[in-house]
Scaffold this motif. Structure first.
Motif, PDB file in Angstrom:
ATOM      1  N   LEU A 108       0.851  -1.182   0.000  1.00 41.18           N
ATOM      2  CA  LEU A 108       0.000   0.000   0.000  1.00 41.18           C
ATOM      3  C   LEU A 108       0.891   1.238   0.000  1.00 41.18           C
ATOM      4  CD1 LEU A 108      -2.922   1.164   0.336  1.00 41.18           C
ATOM      5  CD2 LEU A 108      -2.452   1.185   2.807  1.00 41.18           C
ATOM      6  N   ILE A 159      -4.778  -6.074  -8.444  1.00 41.17           N
ATOM      7  CA  ILE A 159      -5.281  -5.283  -7.318  1.00 41.17           C
ATOM      8  C   ILE A 159      -6.788  -5.410  -7.200  1.00 41.17           C
ATOM      9  CG2 ILE A 159      -5.535  -2.940  -6.418  1.00 41.17           C
ATOM     10  CD1 ILE A 159      -2.840  -2.294  -7.823  1.00 41.17           C
ATOM     11  N   MET A 194      -1.590   0.443  -4.758  1.00 41.72           N
ATOM     12  CA  MET A 194      -0.760  -0.687  -4.374  1.00 41.72           C
ATOM     13  C   MET A 194       0.348  -0.831  -5.404  1.00 41.72           C
ATOM     14  SD  MET A 194      -3.535  -3.506  -3.047  1.00 41.72           S
ATOM     15  CE  MET A 194      -4.766  -3.056  -1.814  1.00 41.72           C
ATOM     16  N   TYR A 243       5.188   3.570   2.203  1.00 44.51           N
ATOM     17  CA  TYR A 243       4.746   2.226   1.819  1.00 44.51           C
ATOM     18  C   TYR A 243       4.477   1.412   3.083  1.00 44.51           C
ATOM     19  CZ  TYR A 243       6.478   3.373  -2.853  1.00 44.51           C
ATOM     20  OH  TYR A 243       6.683   3.960  -4.070  1.00 44.51           O
TER      21      TYR A 243
END
Length: 297
Positions: free
Chosen positions: A165, A202, A237, A253
């Motif tokens: 993420l 994703i 992502m 991240y």
């Protein structure tokens, strides 16, 4: 009929346009047109129906298309087999854009040092185009992400990679010790466009957990996704290999808590084409490098 003419015919058929084909072949359009015209004169049939902005194959052109692919492949395989010393030769490698800039430089460098006589060319393209080009013998090997649907191609899984993420540095989720997928649900996503399989990875991951991500923006470059996240256009992502090379302090991240989104990286090749010793050694190098990379994570 010359092999070079067949190469030129295949490029015109691929692009449906003499100008674009001439650019790729690095020759002038008049020279390409004359070459195809000589081929048509020799065969006694027009190969293309010429329209204002494009050309389409005639029935004769369709017949030649399937034969030309086989003829060119046979000639190239014969040359490769005769000169196969395991040290020299050409390898044409393809990779998708979300892998090529992050995985290839580190992987290719030691191989180039071990095999200085080898000629390595890299072609970055979408999954569908790489599959087609591998089937037709335009590239020898491709590295991409599963799943794929491909006939007559060998597929070998290399490693699994986490998708992380990515958030703007001052996003409210940054302070959470554990971020779950449900925490992300209220926020809009920035994704790659539909030509890129990463977006499918994703979206599929989210939908399997009863969450349909809302995409506010789509772009063609992973670097643009990262920048748009930094500018607070949304969250996204990103493959772990891309995060590894990101030195920016404008985004953060995080690994999702619980079941993590991942993608499976694989290499593919056409087993019906001649597999030279150099290509076999290159495939083994990719396997060894991928194992080492996983061990160092």
């Amino acid at each position: 009929m010359e092999i070079e003419q067949l190469h030129q015919f295949l490029k015109v058929a691929e692009f449906g346009n003499f100008t674009r084909a001439a650019e790729v072949l690095a020759i002038s359009q008049p020279a390409l047109s004359r070459s195809i015209a000589r081929l048509e004169d020799e065969l006694g049939q027009p190969l293309f129906e010429r329209q204002t902005r494009k050309v389409t194959l005639t029935d004769a052109g369709q017949l030649l298309l399937s034969r030309a692919h086989r003829i060119v492949a046979l000639v190239e395989d014969t040359k490769a087999e005769i000169s196969d010393d395991g040290e020299s030769g050409r390898i044409r490698l393809g990779a998708i854009p979300t892998i090529a800039p992050f995985y290839l430089p580190e992987m290719l460098s030691p191989f180039a040092e071990s095999f200085p006589k080898a000629q390595l060319t890299v072609q970055e393209d979408t999954t569908d185009n790489l599959l087609r080009r591998c089937q037709q013998g335009e590239i020898d090997l491709a590295i991409l992400a599963l799943p794929i649907s491909a006939k007559h191609l060998e597929i070998e899984s290399l490693f699994e990679e986490e998708l992380l993420l990515v958030l703007p540095v001052d996003h409210p989720l940054v302070e959470k010790k554990q971020i779950k997928l449900t925490d992300v649900e209220p926020f809009p996503f920035v994704l790659l466009d539909e030509a890129h399989c990463l977006s499918d990875n994703i979206v599929t991951f989210c939908r399997h957990r009863s969450f349909n991500p809302i995409s506010v923006e789509r772009t063609s470059q992973l670097a643009t996704v990262q920048e748009l996240v930094s500018l607070k256009h949304g969250v996204s992502m990103i493959p772990a290999m891309a995060k590894k090379l990101d030195a920016s302090n404008r985004r953060v991240y995080r690994s999702l808590h619980g079941t993590k989104p991942t993608r499976q990286i694989a290499m593919i090749w056409n087993p019906y084409r001649f597999q030279c010793k150099l290509l076999d050694r290159f495939k083994q190098h990719i396997r060894d490098f991928s194992k080492t990379m996983n061990a160092n994570r």
